[in-house]
Design an enzyme around this catalytic site. Structure first.
Site, PDB file in Angstrom:
ATOM      1  CD  GLU A  60     -75.831-100.638 -30.492  1.00 28.97           C
ATOM      2  OE1 GLU A  60     -76.022 -99.632 -29.775  1.00 28.97           O
ATOM      3  OE2 GLU A  60     -76.711-101.115 -31.231  1.00 28.97           O
ATOM      4  CD  GLU A  81     -79.236-101.023 -34.527  1.00 28.06           C
ATOM      5  OE1 GLU A  81     -78.948-102.149 -34.050  1.00 28.06           O
ATOM      6  OE2 GLU A  81     -78.429-100.344 -35.183  1.00 28.06           O
TER       7      GLU A  81
HETATM    8  N1  3HC Z   1     -76.145-111.122 -26.264  1.00 26.45           N
HETATM    9  C1  3HC Z   1     -75.809-112.286 -25.681  1.00 26.45           C
HETATM   10  N2  3HC Z   1     -75.978-112.527 -24.372  1.00 26.45           N
HETATM   11  C2  3HC Z   1     -76.526-111.551 -23.639  1.00 26.45           C
HETATM   12  C3  3HC Z   1     -76.904-110.323 -24.177  1.00 26.45           C
HETATM   13  C4  3HC Z   1     -76.710-110.118 -25.570  1.00 26.45           C
HETATM   14  N3  3HC Z   1     -77.070-108.981 -26.172  1.00 26.45           N
HETATM   15  N4  3HC Z   1     -77.405-109.543 -23.196  1.00 26.45           N
HETATM   16  C5  3HC Z   1     -77.351-110.277 -22.077  1.00 26.45           C
HETATM   17  N5  3HC Z   1     -76.822-111.489 -22.334  1.00 26.45           N
HETATM   18  C6  3HC Z   1     -76.653-112.611 -21.413  1.00 26.45           C
HETATM   19  C7  3HC Z   1     -75.693-112.289 -20.281  1.00 26.45           C
HETATM   20  O1  3HC Z   1     -74.371-112.585 -20.650  1.00 26.45           O
HETATM   21  C8  3HC Z   1     -76.203-113.204 -19.187  1.00 26.45           C
HETATM   22  O2  3HC Z   1     -75.716-114.480 -19.452  1.00 26.45           O
HETATM   23  P1  3HC Z   1     -75.363-115.507 -18.254  1.00 26.45           P
HETATM   24  O3  3HC Z   1     -76.629-115.655 -17.477  1.00 26.45           O
HETATM   25  O4  3HC Z   1     -74.907-116.731 -18.947  1.00 26.45           O
HETATM   26  O5  3HC Z   1     -74.284-114.834 -17.458  1.00 26.45           O
HETATM   27  C9  3HC Z   1     -77.716-113.230 -19.422  1.00 26.45           C
HETATM   28  O6  3HC Z   1     -77.898-112.824 -20.766  1.00 26.45           O
HETATM   29  C10 3HC Z   1     -78.502-112.296 -18.528  1.00 26.45           C
HETATM   30  O7  3HC Z   1     -77.912-111.001 -18.611  1.00 26.45           O
HETATM   31  P2  3HC Z   1     -77.711-110.096 -17.318  1.00 26.45           P
HETATM   32  O8  3HC Z   1     -77.191-110.913 -16.209  1.00 26.45           O
HETATM   33  O9  3HC Z   1     -76.938-108.914 -17.749  1.00 26.45           O
HETATM   34  O10 3HC Z   1     -79.232-109.719 -16.998  1.00 26.45           O
HETATM   35  P3  3HC Z   1     -79.825-108.373 -16.444  1.00 26.45           P
HETATM   36  O11 3HC Z   1     -81.281-108.615 -16.313  1.00 26.45           O
HETATM   37  O12 3HC Z   1     -79.037-107.908 -15.269  1.00 26.45           O
HETATM   38  O13 3HC Z   1     -79.600-107.287 -17.589  1.00 26.45           O
HETATM   39  C11 3HC Z   1     -79.668-106.396 -19.832  1.00 26.45           C
HETATM   40  C12 3HC Z   1     -80.268-107.389 -18.794  1.00 26.45           C
HETATM   41  C13 3HC Z   1     -79.939-104.959 -19.369  1.00 26.45           C
HETATM   42  C14 3HC Z   1     -80.303-106.664 -21.134  1.00 26.45           C
HETATM   43  C15 3HC Z   1     -78.135-106.612 -19.895  1.00 26.45           C
HETATM   44  O14 3HC Z   1     -77.889-107.991 -20.076  1.00 26.45           O
HETATM   45  C16 3HC Z   1     -77.463-105.874 -21.022  1.00 26.45           C
HETATM   46  O15 3HC Z   1     -77.163-104.714 -20.886  1.00 26.45           O
HETATM   47  N6  3HC Z   1     -77.186-106.594 -22.147  1.00 26.45           N
HETATM   48  C17 3HC Z   1     -76.447-106.040 -23.237  1.00 26.45           C
HETATM   49  C18 3HC Z   1     -77.282-105.093 -24.063  1.00 26.45           C
HETATM   50  C19 3HC Z   1     -76.479-104.602 -25.242  1.00 26.45           C
HETATM   51  O16 3HC Z   1     -75.352-104.170 -25.119  1.00 26.45           O
HETATM   52  N7  3HC Z   1     -77.093-104.658 -26.420  1.00 26.45           N
HETATM   53  C20 3HC Z   1     -76.443-104.253 -27.613  1.00 26.45           C
HETATM   54  C21 3HC Z   1     -75.765-105.439 -28.238  1.00 26.45           C
HETATM   55  S1  3HC Z   1     -74.789-105.002 -29.637  1.00 26.45           S
HETATM   56  C22 3HC Z   1     -75.920-104.768 -30.890  1.00 26.45           C
HETATM   57  O17 3HC Z   1     -77.089-104.888 -30.674  1.00 26.45           O
HETATM   58  C23 3HC Z   1     -75.355-104.426 -32.222  1.00 26.45           C
HETATM   59  C24 3HC Z   1     -76.392-103.983 -33.166  1.00 26.45           C
HETATM   60  O18 3HC Z   1     -76.360-102.582 -33.291  1.00 26.45           O
HETATM   61  C25 3HC Z   1     -76.169-104.567 -34.506  1.00 26.45           C
END
Ligand code: 3HC
Ligand code: NAI
Length: 701
Positions: A130, A110
């Site tokens: 999401e 976004e």
């Molecule tokens: N917010 C907070 N913490 C997050 C995060 C996020 N968006 N994404 C990842 N983290 C944290 C994980 O919990 C993890 O924490 P930890 O080490 O304490 O366990 C750390 O970051 C590393 O994450 P991963 O172990 O998952 O690392 P990878 O490299 O394997 O994966 C990633 C990276 C592909 C970015 C994966 O973390 C992921 O899919 N994250 C979520 C992405 C997501 O869903 N984004 C949308 C969020 S909702 C949003 O944006 C709403 C908006 O529309 C307003």
């Protein structure tokens, strides 16, 4: 100039804004404000002609900070509002180029779409995931994305949450250019050229309506119980119907509704849970995992074959031993058939299939086992046999090799007792089909070393599994709870329910399959044999579930005999079977079980609350470290719907006190099996949740 989270620097006439919020540059408090402030500074700077926004470290922005959502729904924080930052960027009179590597996800994409151009390295990925958290994009994703790639594709991306590789995103119009070589240098060069062109805002682009009815229908079926997927389609469709400003308001309404839903709370719990389970109290980063370069598996049956495939899929050479040539041929044929099926579906190339098969070496001897870093036993579920196999491998394994058993119920310590090095012995309980199911229950014996545990947890990730550590007891976490669940399902069928009625209620509630269909699939004879083995543990006067035994004793073993609780055709499609129902009915009458009509709520409560009560007992005994570990086991190994959060999160969402009161109710009515677990009673009395329990253990969200 910089703040702790966002940095501003210059390369000639291009301002560079770098987000530095490791590990994934989430939009935590301070990041949006920092970006907006730096954009304003760059816009005001007469020497700046264009702006690049880039992520520091391993990725662009991976989205909003998911940890904030719980605080927002608990009323501790105001609503998330990223629009001021996004508008500051989009309204910039100087072009903003978003430079993407790693992932631009959710709020990250976004942000990228509020820029005027997007460039990316070929390995980057973009997406609006999401929906996997039970929400929809909440920062204009549903309005800007269709303006870039059209309503149909945007609806699909927002409803399914899949990630799109940068080259495909470029073809869709989401990315403007793929950068070869250094991303920042490429983005700066792109920005310099862009400074000479007029600015076009994404919000001002035209967007045409599209027919998304097929997507809507497929999502309604595939993602039942998840309203966010449908809400995402609604919001994207609105982009073609409403002016941008009104579309944003509509998106915000749907976003709020989803964010406050139980589905979202459950899915966020699961997101963090999958990461929490990897953390084992007392085993820190100082415990270095062992190198696993070669593996060996004993037994090429249902499980051993699938386990060997997991190793081959991860590129680890694996010996596969059987006791007879016939069994070995059969096992290899099943593996080959399995891979060929994946090739046929287009999910694996023939070359990769050949490569993987070449990593599996069939054998009838222990030759080469001395080179294996891990030996996994998957022979019949029989203690004497397992002990004899462990005695053999203990004698030939190299020092330090891990000796793992795939037992589903047996005592790991008793198996380890057959070796001279019980610290090397551990349970690796895979789930059937082992090459498909994500769960790996890792069972620690009393002597298992921390290094063997740490290695197993890391190995689970390499094998693309979710590893959950369990203590040693009959059935460990998953099957011990499952036993209670199936017991109630059998009692219900004995009391007058039909299999399809009981399974139907649980399926409709969200389980991938009903309990009786599951045990038909696993083989009713498997449970039967285990019950026979543990017959001596039965208590006189305590009701015993006999429905499955009645069927086994007439040769109905489930799928494999095309008859169990159901009848199966040659394609294994189930249909109700009056003969099975009559047999159970007769046995129930003979046993004096009163027959009655069952209500949906009773079926649900008795099956689900039996799981929860046993889960609480497991926690108290330390078999599961945290309640979230149990949830991850159930979601990944037993078809429990992630959007219900797992059994323990479900209890939290229903209310621990309410669950406890109902269990007490069943206890009064039904006695022994329903004695409330003391931990459940304690939490209920103190007004606490399982999440509180996890926090007190130093884990959880
Ligand atoms: N917010 C907070 N913490 C997050 C995060 C996020 N968006 N994404 C990842 N983290 C944290 C994980 O919990 C993890 O924490 P930890 O080490 O304490 O366990 C750390 O970051 C590393 O994450 P991963 O172990 O998952 O690392 P990878 O490299 O394997 O994966 C990633 C990276 C592909 C970015 C994966 O973390 C992921 O899919 N994250 C979520 C992405 C997501 O869903 N984004 C949308 C969020 S909702 C949003 O944006 C709403 C908006 O529309 C307003
Ligand atoms: P299976 O009967 O399909 O396979 C067992 C195989 O082991 C047979 O092919 C047999 O020939 C072979 N075998 C027996 N003794 C041997 C020896 N000494 N050396 C080499 N091979 C030998 O059984 P399945 O279902 O694969 O079960 C194996 C183990 O996995 C059991 O402990 C079971 O409890 C466990 N398990 C089974 C699950 C399932 O759904 N089937 C799920 C999770 C665990």
């Amino acid at each position: 100039m910089s703040n702790a989270l966002v940095d501003l620097s210059r390369d000639g006439n291009v301002a560079i804004i770098t987000v530095n919020n490791p590990p994934v540059n989430a939009l935590s408090p301070g990041v949006p404000e920092g970006v907006a402030a730096h954009v304003a500074t760059a816009v005001a700077d007469p020497e700046v002609a264009a702006i690049v926004v880039i992520g520091g470290g391993r990725t662009f922005i991976a989205g909003a900070d998911i940890r904030e959502f719980g605080k927002i729904t608990a009323g501790l924080k105001p609503k998330l509002d990223l629009h001021p930052m996004l508008n500051t960027m989009e309204d910039s009179p100087k072009p903003i180029v978003m430079a993407i590597h790693g992932t631009a996800l959710g709020g990250g994409l976004e942000v990228a779409m509020a820029g005027h151009y997007r460039v990316a390295v070929a390995g980057a990925q973009v997406g609006q995931p999401e929906v996997k958290l039970g929400i929809i994009p909440g920062a204009a994703g549903t309005q800007r994305l269709p303006r870039l790639c059209g309503v149909a594709k945007a609806a699909e991306m927002c409803a399914l949450g899949d990630l799109i590789p940068a080259p495909a995103a470029a073809q869709l119009g989401i990315i403007d250019q793929i950068i070869e070589g250094d991303l920042l240098a490429g983005a700066v060069a792109f920005a310099r050229e862009a400074a000479a062109r007029p600015i076009v805002k994404v919000r001002d682009r035209a967007v045409a309506a599209a027919d998304v009815s097929a997507l809507r229908a497929s999502v309604a079926k595939r993602m039942r119980g998840q309203p966010a997927a449908i809400a995402a389609i609604d919001a994207v469709e609105a982009a073609a119907r409403l002016p941008f400003a009104e579309g944003i308001v509509y998106e915000a309404e749907l976003f709020q509704k989803c964010l406050h839903s139980n589905e979202s709370k459950a899915l966020i719990h699961v997101f963090f849970g999958e990461r929490t389970v990897a953390k084992i109290p007392g085993i820190g980063k100082d415990v270095a995992p062992q190198v696993i370069a070669r593996a060996a598996v004993i037994g090429a049956g249902t499980m051993g074959g699938g386990i060997a495939m997991n190793y081959a899929n991860a590129g680890i050479p694996v010996l596969l031993k059987e006791s007879t040539q016939e069994a070995l041929d059969k096992g290899l044929a099943a593996i080959t058939r399995n891979y060929a099926g994946t090739v046929k579906k287009g999910r694996l190339s023939q070359a990769d299939m050949d490569k993987r098969l070449a990593l599996i070496t069939p054998t009838l001897s222990y030759d080469g086992f001395a080179d294996a870093d891990i030996i996994v036993e998957a022979v019949f579920e029989n203690m004497a046999l397992k002990q004899s196999v462990f005695g053999d491998i203990d004698a030939i394994a190299k020092p330090g090799a891990i000796l793992a058993s795939n037992t589903s119920t047996l005592d790991i310590d008793a198996i380890a007792a057959a070796t001279k090095g019980p610290e090397q012995v551990i349970g690796h309980h895979f789930f059937s089909p082992a090459n498909v199911m994500r769960l790996l229950e890792i069972v620690r014996g009393k002597a298992t070393s921390n290094q063997v545990i740490a290695t197993s947890m890391e190995l689970a990730k390499r094998l693309k599994k979710v590893g959950v550590l369990a203590g040693n007891c009959r059935g460990f976490i998953g099957n011990r709870m499952f036993h209670q669940y199936v017991r109630e399902a059998c009692f219900l069928v004995e009391e007058g329910g039909t299999p399809q009625e009981i399974d139907g209620v649980l399926y409709e509630w969200g389980m991938a399959m009903g309990p009786l269909a599951v045990i038909d699939l696993a083989g009713l004879d498997v449970g039967y044999r285990i019950r026979q083995e543990f017959k001596h543990t039965e208590i006189a006067g305590v009701r015993y579930p006999f429905a499955a035994d009645v069927l086994v004793e007439v040769g109905r073993h489930g799928h494999k005999t095309r008859a169990g609780f159901y009848r199966y055709d040659e394609n294994r499609v189930a249909s109700p079977d009056a003969a099975a129902e009559a047999m159970i009915r007769d046995a129930a009458r003979a046993a004096g079980v009163p027959q009655r009509a069952l209500q949906r709520d009773e079926i649900l409560e008795r099956c689900l609350y039996a799981l929860i009560n046993e889960g609480a007992a497991l926690l108290e005994e330390g078999i599961a470290i945290r309640s979230v570990d149990i949830d991850i086991v159930y979601i990944n190994g037993y078809g429990f719907p992630a959007w219900r959060g797992g059994p323990m999160k479900y209890a939290d969402l229903v209310g621990v006190r309410k669950v406890y009161e109902r269990i007490e109710h069943w206890h009064h009515l039904r006695g022994y099996h329903w004695k409330p677990a003391p931990l459940l009673e304690k939490l209920a009395r103190e007004g606490k949740t399982f999440a509180d329990y996890d926090r007190a253990q130093g884990g959880g969200e």
